[in-house]
Motif scaffolding. Structure first.
Motif, short mmCIF file in Angstrom:
data_model
loop_
_atom_site.label_atom_id
_atom_site.label_comp_id
_atom_site.label_asym_id
_atom_site.label_seq_id
_atom_site.Cartn_x
_atom_site.Cartn_y
_atom_site.Cartn_z
N ALA A 137 0.82 -1.22 0.00
CA ALA A 137 0.00 0.00 0.00
C ALA A 137 0.85 1.27 0.00
N LEU A 138 2.06 1.16 -0.51
CA LEU A 138 2.98 2.29 -0.61
C LEU A 138 3.22 2.62 -2.09
N PRO A 139 3.76 3.79 -2.38
CA PRO A 139 4.06 4.11 -3.78
C PRO A 139 5.31 3.38 -4.27
N VAL A 140 5.30 2.08 -4.07
CA VAL A 140 6.39 1.20 -4.48
C VAL A 140 5.87 0.33 -5.63
N PRO A 141 6.49 0.38 -6.80
CA PRO A 141 5.97 -0.38 -7.95
C PRO A 141 5.82 -1.86 -7.66
N LYS A 142 4.75 -2.42 -8.18
CA LYS A 142 4.52 -3.86 -8.05
C LYS A 142 5.46 -4.61 -8.99
N GLU A 143 5.74 -5.85 -8.64
CA GLU A 143 6.59 -6.68 -9.49
C GLU A 143 5.74 -7.26 -10.61
N VAL A 144 5.66 -6.53 -11.69
CA VAL A 144 4.89 -6.97 -12.86
C VAL A 144 5.82 -6.96 -14.07
N ARG A 145 5.43 -7.71 -15.06
CA ARG A 145 6.23 -7.78 -16.27
C ARG A 145 6.02 -6.52 -17.11
N LEU A 146 7.11 -5.93 -17.58
CA LEU A 146 7.06 -4.79 -18.49
C LEU A 146 7.56 -5.24 -19.85
N THR A 147 6.79 -4.98 -20.87
CA THR A 147 7.16 -5.37 -22.23
C THR A 147 7.16 -4.14 -23.12
N TYR A 148 8.31 -3.87 -23.72
CA TYR A 148 8.47 -2.72 -24.61
C TYR A 148 8.37 -3.22 -26.04
N ALA A 149 7.38 -2.73 -26.78
CA ALA A 149 7.20 -3.14 -28.18
C ALA A 149 7.38 -1.92 -29.08
N ARG A 150 8.19 -2.09 -30.11
CA ARG A 150 8.46 -1.00 -31.04
C ARG A 150 8.11 -1.43 -32.45
N GLY A 151 7.33 -0.61 -33.13
CA GLY A 151 6.96 -0.93 -34.51
C GLY A 151 7.95 -0.36 -35.50
N ARG A 152 7.59 -0.43 -36.77
CA ARG A 152 8.43 0.11 -37.83
C ARG A 152 8.16 1.61 -38.00
N PRO A 153 9.17 2.37 -38.43
CA PRO A 153 8.94 3.78 -38.74
C PRO A 153 7.84 3.92 -39.80
N LEU A 154 7.03 4.96 -39.68
CA LEU A 154 5.92 5.14 -40.60
C LEU A 154 6.36 5.56 -42.00
N GLY A 155 7.53 6.18 -42.10
CA GLY A 155 7.99 6.64 -43.40
C GLY A 155 7.41 7.98 -43.81
N LEU A 156 7.30 8.90 -42.86
CA LEU A 156 6.75 10.22 -43.15
C LEU A 156 7.62 10.98 -44.14
N PRO A 157 6.99 11.71 -45.07
CA PRO A 157 7.76 12.57 -45.97
C PRO A 157 8.10 13.89 -45.28
N HIS A 158 9.01 14.63 -45.86
CA HIS A 158 9.32 15.97 -45.35
C HIS A 158 8.45 16.97 -46.10
N ARG A 184 -0.62 -7.24 -31.80
CA ARG A 184 0.42 -8.22 -32.10
C ARG A 184 1.18 -8.67 -30.87
N TYR A 185 1.41 -7.75 -29.93
CA TYR A 185 2.29 -8.05 -28.80
C TYR A 185 1.60 -8.17 -27.45
N LYS A 186 0.30 -7.93 -27.37
CA LYS A 186 -0.35 -7.97 -26.06
C LYS A 186 -0.28 -9.35 -25.42
N GLY A 187 -0.20 -10.40 -26.22
CA GLY A 187 -0.11 -11.74 -25.68
C GLY A 187 1.20 -12.06 -24.98
N THR A 188 2.21 -11.18 -25.14
CA THR A 188 3.50 -11.41 -24.49
C THR A 188 3.47 -11.01 -23.02
N ASN A 189 2.41 -10.32 -22.61
CA ASN A 189 2.29 -9.88 -21.22
C ASN A 189 0.97 -10.41 -20.66
N PRO A 190 1.03 -11.27 -19.63
CA PRO A 190 -0.19 -11.90 -19.12
C PRO A 190 -1.26 -10.92 -18.64
N ASP A 191 -0.88 -9.74 -18.17
CA ASP A 191 -1.86 -8.76 -17.71
C ASP A 191 -2.60 -8.08 -18.86
#
Length: 200
Positions: A137-158, A184-191
């Motif tokens: 009950a303190l502002p101490v993070p819970k031990e949960v899995r963190l998953t960082y997912a990065r997609g491809r660049p969109l390819g914006l023009p200038h 695509r990646y939500k299944g990698t994290n049980p929560d």
């Protein structure tokens, strides 16, 4: 947002390690918090600062910010994107690209009191005003899995002077890419396995 002005053309293995995160500019008003954020390389999320940063390199921007905190739940994640298109305009004008990223676990690390008036007050102040708690009950993070997912660049023009149609087109592309990344990646994290992502 990935700049083309760094040694790796904005991408590569260093992207997640050597780019600052942009935070609400109001956070820089608080003396102690300003110093703490400075240690971690956090920069203000105002347009002028971000435009200057793109002349040197990339940065990470949480588009929805604190407002999303009050709309996510154990069954649904919410991102506030519909009315937030300034980052697309900035990228188009700067010749930068946009890389969709999603961090699974950031809404389960801590519980938060999301009572209605607190959400209204937070929006007015531009910073989260609420209570957080985790382990013991303190502002101490819970031990949960963190998953960082990065997609491809969109390819914006200038586009030096993008039209509203240009901005809307690439904003829609970003929203579509983010939804695909989440599914695509939500299944990698049980929560997150049974969660849906809503764009508001």
């Amino acid at each position: 947002i990935a700049s083309m002005n760094d040694a790796e053309g904005g991408f590569g293995p260093r992207l997640a390690q050597h780019v600052p995160t942009a935070a609400a500019s109001v956070l820089k008003v608080f003396p102690l918090l300003k110093d703490v954020l400075g240690v971690f390389g956090v920069i203000p999320a105002d347009g002028k600062t971000l435009a200057r940063r793109l002349q040197k390199g990339s940065f990470v921007l949480y588009i929805g910010g604190m407002a999303e905190l009050f709309r996510s739940s154990p069954r649904r994640e919410t991102v506030f994107l519909q009315g937030r298109k300034g980052f697309i305009k900035l990228a188009l004008k700067s010749g930068a690209d946009v890389v969709p990223v999603y961090l699974f676990g950031n809404t389960t690390v801590l519980k938060a009191l999301t009572w209605g008036p607190l959400a209204d007050l937070s929006r007015k102040l531009g910073v989260s005003v609420t209570l957080f708690w985790g382990r013991f009950a303190l502002p101490v993070p819970k031990e949960v899995r963190l998953t960082y997912a990065r997609g491809r660049p969109l390819g914006l023009p200038h586009i030096a002077e993008p039209s509203q149609a240009d901005i809307d087109h690439w904003h829609a592309k970003y929203c579509e890419a983010l939804l695909q990344l989440f599914d695509r990646y939500k299944g990698t994290n049980p929560d997150y396995k049974h969660k849906t992502l809503a764009i508001e």
